[in-house]
Design a protein around this motif. Structure first.
Motif, short mmCIF file in Angstrom:
data_model
loop_
_atom_site.label_atom_id
_atom_site.label_comp_id
_atom_site.label_asym_id
_atom_site.label_seq_id
_atom_site.Cartn_x
_atom_site.Cartn_y
_atom_site.Cartn_z
N GLU A 265 3.42 5.53 -14.42
CA GLU A 265 4.00 5.40 -13.09
C GLU A 265 5.47 5.80 -13.09
OE1 GLU A 265 3.21 1.46 -11.67
OE2 GLU A 265 1.05 1.80 -11.57
N ILE A 266 6.18 5.41 -14.14
CA ILE A 266 7.59 5.78 -14.24
C ILE A 266 7.73 7.29 -14.35
CG2 ILE A 266 9.62 5.68 -15.76
CD1 ILE A 266 8.75 2.75 -16.38
N ASN A 267 6.91 7.89 -15.20
CA ASN A 267 6.97 9.36 -15.35
C ASN A 267 6.64 10.06 -14.05
OD1 ASN A 267 7.71 9.32 -18.04
ND2 ASN A 267 5.62 9.44 -18.80
N LEU A 268 5.65 9.56 -13.34
CA LEU A 268 5.29 10.17 -12.06
C LEU A 268 6.43 10.01 -11.05
CD1 LEU A 268 1.55 9.15 -11.69
CD2 LEU A 268 2.47 11.43 -12.08
N MET B 262 -7.29 0.17 -5.14
CA MET B 262 -7.49 -0.92 -6.09
C MET B 262 -8.21 -2.08 -5.42
SD MET B 262 -4.06 -0.85 -8.56
CE MET B 262 -3.31 -2.13 -7.63
N LYS B 263 -7.87 -2.36 -4.15
CA LYS B 263 -8.54 -3.45 -3.45
C LYS B 263 -10.00 -3.10 -3.19
CE LYS B 263 -4.54 -5.66 -1.50
NZ LYS B 263 -3.88 -6.20 -0.32
N LYS B 264 -10.26 -1.83 -2.89
CA LYS B 264 -11.65 -1.40 -2.72
C LYS B 264 -12.44 -1.59 -4.01
CE LYS B 264 -11.16 2.13 0.89
NZ LYS B 264 -11.25 3.58 1.15
N GLU B 265 -11.82 -1.22 -5.13
CA GLU B 265 -12.49 -1.37 -6.42
C GLU B 265 -12.77 -2.83 -6.73
OE1 GLU B 265 -10.13 0.53 -9.42
OE2 GLU B 265 -10.40 2.53 -8.57
N LYS B 266 -11.83 -3.71 -6.39
CA LYS B 266 -12.02 -5.13 -6.62
C LYS B 266 -13.19 -5.64 -5.77
CE LYS B 266 -7.41 -6.48 -8.06
NZ LYS B 266 -6.21 -7.26 -7.72
N VAL B 267 -13.24 -5.20 -4.52
CA VAL B 267 -14.32 -5.63 -3.63
C VAL B 267 -15.65 -5.12 -4.15
CG1 VAL B 267 -15.27 -5.33 -1.32
CG2 VAL B 267 -12.85 -5.86 -1.61
N VAL B 268 -15.68 -3.88 -4.63
CA VAL B 268 -16.91 -3.29 -5.14
C VAL B 268 -17.37 -4.03 -6.39
CG1 VAL B 268 -17.91 -1.21 -6.19
CG2 VAL B 268 -16.51 -1.02 -4.13
N THR B 269 -16.43 -4.38 -7.26
CA THR B 269 -16.80 -5.03 -8.53
C THR B 269 -17.22 -6.49 -8.30
OG1 THR B 269 -14.49 -5.61 -8.96
CG2 THR B 269 -15.36 -3.58 -9.94
N GLN B 270 -16.77 -7.06 -7.21
CA GLN B 270 -17.16 -8.45 -6.95
C GLN B 270 -18.53 -8.45 -6.37
OE1 GLN B 270 -14.09 -10.05 -4.50
NE2 GLN B 270 -12.65 -10.19 -6.17
N ASN C 85 1.77 4.87 -2.72
CA ASN C 85 1.64 3.51 -3.25
C ASN C 85 0.65 2.70 -2.41
OD1 ASN C 85 3.38 3.99 -5.33
ND2 ASN C 85 5.15 3.10 -4.32
N LEU C 86 0.72 2.84 -1.09
CA LEU C 86 -0.22 2.15 -0.22
C LEU C 86 -1.65 2.61 -0.47
CD1 LEU C 86 1.74 2.03 3.16
CD2 LEU C 86 1.13 0.10 1.71
N GLU C 87 -1.83 3.92 -0.64
CA GLU C 87 -3.16 4.44 -0.93
C GLU C 87 -3.70 3.88 -2.23
OE1 GLU C 87 -2.56 8.65 -0.86
OE2 GLU C 87 -2.91 8.82 1.29
N LYS C 88 -2.84 3.80 -3.25
CA LYS C 88 -3.26 3.22 -4.53
C LYS C 88 -3.67 1.77 -4.36
CE LYS C 88 -0.43 6.10 -7.57
NZ LYS C 88 0.72 6.11 -8.49
N THR C 89 -2.88 1.03 -3.60
CA THR C 89 -3.18 -0.38 -3.37
C THR C 89 -4.52 -0.53 -2.67
OG1 THR C 89 -0.81 -0.84 -3.20
CG2 THR C 89 -2.31 -2.50 -2.34
N VAL C 90 -4.77 0.27 -1.66
CA VAL C 90 -6.03 0.22 -0.94
C VAL C 90 -7.19 0.55 -1.88
CG1 VAL C 90 -7.39 1.34 0.87
CG2 VAL C 90 -5.03 0.65 1.32
#
Length: 130
Positions: free
Chosen positions: A62-65, A122-130, A115-120
């Motif tokens: 993330e820092i490099n990006l 990650m939240k989608k992935e969490k919902v899918v994995t649950q 950053n917002l897109e990444k957050t969304v």
């Protein structure tokens, strides 16, 4: 000493030897248990270290990006804004300052959107994995 006494003595000696062997096996078992416990702790420590390393790698990425996409881009924008210094400084700086600030702001907003897109995601992935 008759034969029965001799046999009893031999049996008694054998039983003592077997007891000693049993005690040694118990000690060996205890040592193996201790080693197993140590290995389990080491496995947990290694797993934790691996998680930490993954987190560090993610942070570095993330820092490099950010350096590549934001800081370098902003430096380039600032450098481009100063190419035309041969013209009248006041006349040249006024529009460039505004454009430069708008470009920097745009760059900032793009990063925020990413950053917002990444957050969304990650939240989608969490919902899918649950």
């Amino acid at each position: 000493m008759d034969i029965n006494e001799k046999l009893d003595l031999i049996l008694q000696t054998m039983n003592e030897k077997f007891e000693q062997v049993d005690k040694r096996f118990e000690q060996v078992d205890k040592r193996f248990e201790q080693m197993d416990n140590k290995l389990e702790r080491m496995d947990k420590d290694i797993a934790e270290t691996q998680r930490d390393i993954k987190a560090i790698k993610k942070d570095i990425t993330e820092i490099n990006l950010r350096i590549e996409n934001e800081i370098c881009k902003n430096i380039q924008i600032v450098a481009e804004g100063h190419l035309d210094l041969s013209r009248n400084l006041q006349a040249a700086m006024t529009p460039y300052n505004e454009v430069e600030m708008l470009r920097i702001r745009l760059s900032y907003l793009e990063r925020k959107l990413n950053n917002l897109e990444k957050t969304v995601e990650m939240k989608k992935e969490k919902v899918v994995t649950q």
